[in-house]
Motif scaffolding. Sequence first.
Motif, PDB file in Angstrom:
ATOM      1  N   GLN A   5      -5.812  -0.369   7.102  1.00  0.00           N
ATOM      2  CA  GLN A   5      -4.504  -0.113   6.483  1.00  0.00           C
ATOM      3  C   GLN A   5      -4.380  -0.860   5.157  1.00  0.00           C
ATOM      4  O   GLN A   5      -3.841  -0.322   4.186  1.00  0.00           O
ATOM      5  CB  GLN A   5      -3.378  -0.553   7.420  1.00  0.00           C
ATOM      6  CG  GLN A   5      -3.271   0.273   8.674  1.00  0.00           C
ATOM      7  CD  GLN A   5      -2.288  -0.336   9.663  1.00  0.00           C
ATOM      8  OE1 GLN A   5      -2.132  -1.549   9.723  1.00  0.00           O
ATOM      9  NE2 GLN A   5      -1.626   0.526  10.428  1.00  0.00           N
ATOM     10  N   LEU A   6      -4.879  -2.074   5.129  1.00  0.00           N
ATOM     11  CA  LEU A   6      -4.827  -2.876   3.914  1.00  0.00           C
ATOM     12  C   LEU A   6      -5.621  -2.206   2.786  1.00  0.00           C
ATOM     13  O   LEU A   6      -5.168  -2.126   1.649  1.00  0.00           O
ATOM     14  CB  LEU A   6      -5.377  -4.276   4.211  1.00  0.00           C
ATOM     15  CG  LEU A   6      -5.183  -5.336   3.154  1.00  0.00           C
ATOM     16  CD1 LEU A   6      -3.710  -5.554   2.851  1.00  0.00           C
ATOM     17  CD2 LEU A   6      -5.810  -6.646   3.622  1.00  0.00           C
ATOM     18  N   ILE A   7      -6.773  -1.683   3.130  1.00  0.00           N
ATOM     19  CA  ILE A   7      -7.617  -0.998   2.144  1.00  0.00           C
ATOM     20  C   ILE A   7      -6.935   0.282   1.664  1.00  0.00           C
ATOM     21  O   ILE A   7      -6.952   0.590   0.463  1.00  0.00           O
ATOM     22  CB  ILE A   7      -9.018  -0.723   2.723  1.00  0.00           C
ATOM     23  CG1 ILE A   7      -9.742  -2.057   2.945  1.00  0.00           C
ATOM     24  CG2 ILE A   7      -9.819   0.184   1.809  1.00  0.00           C
ATOM     25  CD1 ILE A   7     -11.000  -1.953   3.776  1.00  0.00           C
ATOM     26  N   GLU A   8      -6.323   1.018   2.573  1.00  0.00           N
ATOM     27  CA  GLU A   8      -5.593   2.232   2.175  1.00  0.00           C
ATOM     28  C   GLU A   8      -4.471   1.883   1.205  1.00  0.00           C
ATOM     29  O   GLU A   8      -4.250   2.596   0.214  1.00  0.00           O
ATOM     30  CB  GLU A   8      -5.030   2.949   3.402  1.00  0.00           C
ATOM     31  CG  GLU A   8      -6.076   3.668   4.219  1.00  0.00           C
ATOM     32  CD  GLU A   8      -5.521   4.230   5.526  1.00  0.00           C
ATOM     33  OE1 GLU A   8      -4.275   4.269   5.706  1.00  0.00           O
ATOM     34  OE2 GLU A   8      -6.339   4.635   6.370  1.00  0.00           O
ATOM     35  N   ARG A   9      -3.758   0.805   1.489  1.00  0.00           N
ATOM     36  CA  ARG A   9      -2.679   0.366   0.587  1.00  0.00           C
ATOM     37  C   ARG A   9      -3.252  -0.078  -0.757  1.00  0.00           C
ATOM     38  O   ARG A   9      -2.668   0.175  -1.808  1.00  0.00           O
ATOM     39  CB  ARG A   9      -1.866  -0.756   1.238  1.00  0.00           C
ATOM     40  CG  ARG A   9      -0.993  -0.232   2.373  1.00  0.00           C
ATOM     41  CD  ARG A   9      -0.134  -1.266   3.043  1.00  0.00           C
ATOM     42  NE  ARG A   9       0.450  -2.233   2.150  1.00  0.00           N
ATOM     43  CZ  ARG A   9       0.798  -3.463   2.496  1.00  0.00           C
ATOM     44  NH1 ARG A   9       0.640  -3.872   3.747  1.00  0.00           N
ATOM     45  NH2 ARG A   9       1.335  -4.287   1.617  1.00  0.00           N
ATOM     46  N   PHE A  10      -4.404  -0.743  -0.728  1.00  0.00           N
ATOM     47  CA  PHE A  10      -5.087  -1.148  -1.958  1.00  0.00           C
ATOM     48  C   PHE A  10      -5.437   0.087  -2.780  1.00  0.00           C
ATOM     49  O   PHE A  10      -5.218   0.118  -3.985  1.00  0.00           O
ATOM     50  CB  PHE A  10      -6.349  -1.943  -1.589  1.00  0.00           C
ATOM     51  CG  PHE A  10      -7.166  -2.416  -2.754  1.00  0.00           C
ATOM     52  CD1 PHE A  10      -6.828  -3.576  -3.430  1.00  0.00           C
ATOM     53  CD2 PHE A  10      -8.290  -1.716  -3.167  1.00  0.00           C
ATOM     54  CE1 PHE A  10      -7.591  -4.036  -4.496  1.00  0.00           C
ATOM     55  CE2 PHE A  10      -9.062  -2.152  -4.232  1.00  0.00           C
ATOM     56  CZ  PHE A  10      -8.704  -3.321  -4.903  1.00  0.00           C
ATOM     57  N   PRO A  15       0.314  -3.716  -4.959  1.00  0.00           N
ATOM     58  CA  PRO A  15      -0.030  -5.048  -5.456  1.00  0.00           C
ATOM     59  C   PRO A  15      -0.139  -6.101  -4.345  1.00  0.00           C
ATOM     60  O   PRO A  15      -0.940  -7.023  -4.442  1.00  0.00           O
ATOM     61  CB  PRO A  15       1.111  -5.410  -6.408  1.00  0.00           C
ATOM     62  CG  PRO A  15       1.822  -4.140  -6.690  1.00  0.00           C
ATOM     63  CD  PRO A  15       1.529  -3.202  -5.572  1.00  0.00           C
ATOM     64  N   ARG A  16       0.641  -5.950  -3.292  1.00  0.00           N
ATOM     65  CA  ARG A  16       0.557  -6.916  -2.186  1.00  0.00           C
ATOM     66  C   ARG A  16      -0.773  -6.795  -1.445  1.00  0.00           C
ATOM     67  O   ARG A  16      -1.332  -7.785  -0.984  1.00  0.00           O
ATOM     68  CB  ARG A  16       1.739  -6.749  -1.235  1.00  0.00           C
ATOM     69  CG  ARG A  16       3.032  -7.355  -1.847  1.00  0.00           C
ATOM     70  CD  ARG A  16       4.209  -7.137  -0.969  1.00  0.00           C
ATOM     71  NE  ARG A  16       4.618  -5.751  -1.230  1.00  0.00           N
ATOM     72  CZ  ARG A  16       5.398  -5.030  -0.461  1.00  0.00           C
ATOM     73  NH1 ARG A  16       5.878  -5.536   0.637  1.00  0.00           N
ATOM     74  NH2 ARG A  16       5.732  -3.797  -0.787  1.00  0.00           N
ATOM     75  N   ALA A  17      -1.282  -5.596  -1.355  1.00  0.00           N
ATOM     76  CA  ALA A  17      -2.594  -5.395  -0.735  1.00  0.00           C
ATOM     77  C   ALA A  17      -3.685  -6.027  -1.613  1.00  0.00           C
ATOM     78  O   ALA A  17      -4.619  -6.647  -1.096  1.00  0.00           O
ATOM     79  CB  ALA A  17      -2.874  -3.906  -0.533  1.00  0.00           C
ATOM     80  N   PHE A  18      -3.514  -5.875  -2.926  1.00  0.00           N
ATOM     81  CA  PHE A  18      -4.454  -6.514  -3.855  1.00  0.00           C
ATOM     82  C   PHE A  18      -4.454  -8.024  -3.629  1.00  0.00           C
ATOM     83  O   PHE A  18      -5.509  -8.648  -3.505  1.00  0.00           O
ATOM     84  CB  PHE A  18      -4.069  -6.199  -5.308  1.00  0.00           C
ATOM     85  CG  PHE A  18      -4.955  -6.873  -6.327  1.00  0.00           C
ATOM     86  CD1 PHE A  18      -6.057  -6.216  -6.840  1.00  0.00           C
ATOM     87  CD2 PHE A  18      -4.681  -8.155  -6.780  1.00  0.00           C
ATOM     88  CE1 PHE A  18      -6.879  -6.825  -7.784  1.00  0.00           C
ATOM     89  CE2 PHE A  18      -5.491  -8.775  -7.716  1.00  0.00           C
ATOM     90  CZ  PHE A  18      -6.594  -8.103  -8.213  1.00  0.00           C
ATOM     91  N   GLY A  23      -7.074 -12.823  -1.733  1.00  0.00           N
ATOM     92  CA  GLY A  23      -7.033 -14.051  -0.947  1.00  0.00           C
ATOM     93  C   GLY A  23      -8.126 -14.107   0.108  1.00  0.00           C
ATOM     94  O   GLY A  23      -8.700 -15.166   0.374  1.00  0.00           O
ATOM     95  N   MET A  24      -8.412 -12.965   0.691  1.00  0.00           N
ATOM     96  CA  MET A  24      -9.428 -12.904   1.742  1.00  0.00           C
ATOM     97  C   MET A  24     -10.852 -13.041   1.189  1.00  0.00           C
ATOM     98  O   MET A  24     -11.708 -13.654   1.830  1.00  0.00           O
ATOM     99  CB  MET A  24      -9.331 -11.565   2.490  1.00  0.00           C
ATOM    100  CG  MET A  24      -8.096 -11.410   3.361  1.00  0.00           C
ATOM    101  SD  MET A  24      -7.876  -9.706   3.977  1.00  0.00           S
ATOM    102  CE  MET A  24      -9.385  -9.409   4.880  1.00  0.00           C
ATOM    103  N   TYR A  25     -11.111 -12.459   0.034  1.00  0.00           N
ATOM    104  CA  TYR A  25     -12.487 -12.315  -0.434  1.00  0.00           C
ATOM    105  C   TYR A  25     -12.866 -13.096  -1.688  1.00  0.00           C
ATOM    106  O   TYR A  25     -14.054 -13.264  -1.956  1.00  0.00           O
ATOM    107  CB  TYR A  25     -12.798 -10.831  -0.691  1.00  0.00           C
ATOM    108  CG  TYR A  25     -12.735  -9.956   0.529  1.00  0.00           C
ATOM    109  CD1 TYR A  25     -13.277 -10.360   1.743  1.00  0.00           C
ATOM    110  CD2 TYR A  25     -12.144  -8.708   0.469  1.00  0.00           C
ATOM    111  CE1 TYR A  25     -13.232  -9.542   2.865  1.00  0.00           C
ATOM    112  CE2 TYR A  25     -12.098  -7.884   1.584  1.00  0.00           C
ATOM    113  CZ  TYR A  25     -12.646  -8.302   2.775  1.00  0.00           C
ATOM    114  OH  TYR A  25     -12.607  -7.495   3.875  1.00  0.00           O
TER     115      TYR A  25
END
Length: 176
Positions: A5-10, A15-18, A23-25
């Motif tokens: 879901q996070l990738i789909e939002r990205f 911008p929040r997914a970005f 932050g994760m990577y």
Amino acid sequence: MQLEQLIERFQSKDPRAFEKLHGMYSENICGVINTIVRNDVIAEEICQDVFVKAWNNAEKYNTSKGRFFTWMLNIARNAAIDELRSKSHKQQKKNLPVDYFVDIADDNEKDDFTVDKKRLKSLIINLKEKCIKIIDLLYFKGYTQKEASEELDIPVGTVKTRNRSCISQLRENMSN
């Protein structure tokens, strides 16, 4: 939220997914880049460029071809290699002595990367100066064979022959 879901939002330019993916990577991506370019400041700049490039090309990511992190890592690796091949990077490295690169190994000892400096020096001690120059340019400073040829003012064929001969000598030194 799940990664898919996070990738789909990205990919939908959220911008929040970005921010979340950054932050994760970012720490791992910057670490890989720094391993290649060996410069914290340049690695940070490339890392930011990698995330911007991923953002701008998010629609090209395909889940069936691999993990998102792997996709990002490939972008990062290619960007770091492009930096190493750039003229500005090569100009910056041209004036660094071979000792600089041995010192890099010393700096990394805290990261469980240990080098036996005496052993390393014993491998190159018997090499002729022309071998040391060829190895320095091709392997430590990232020159192409053509660039090394121009730098040393010798034919490309001579660079290739010397390189093979010098590597053979290094192999021989390693077996002793």
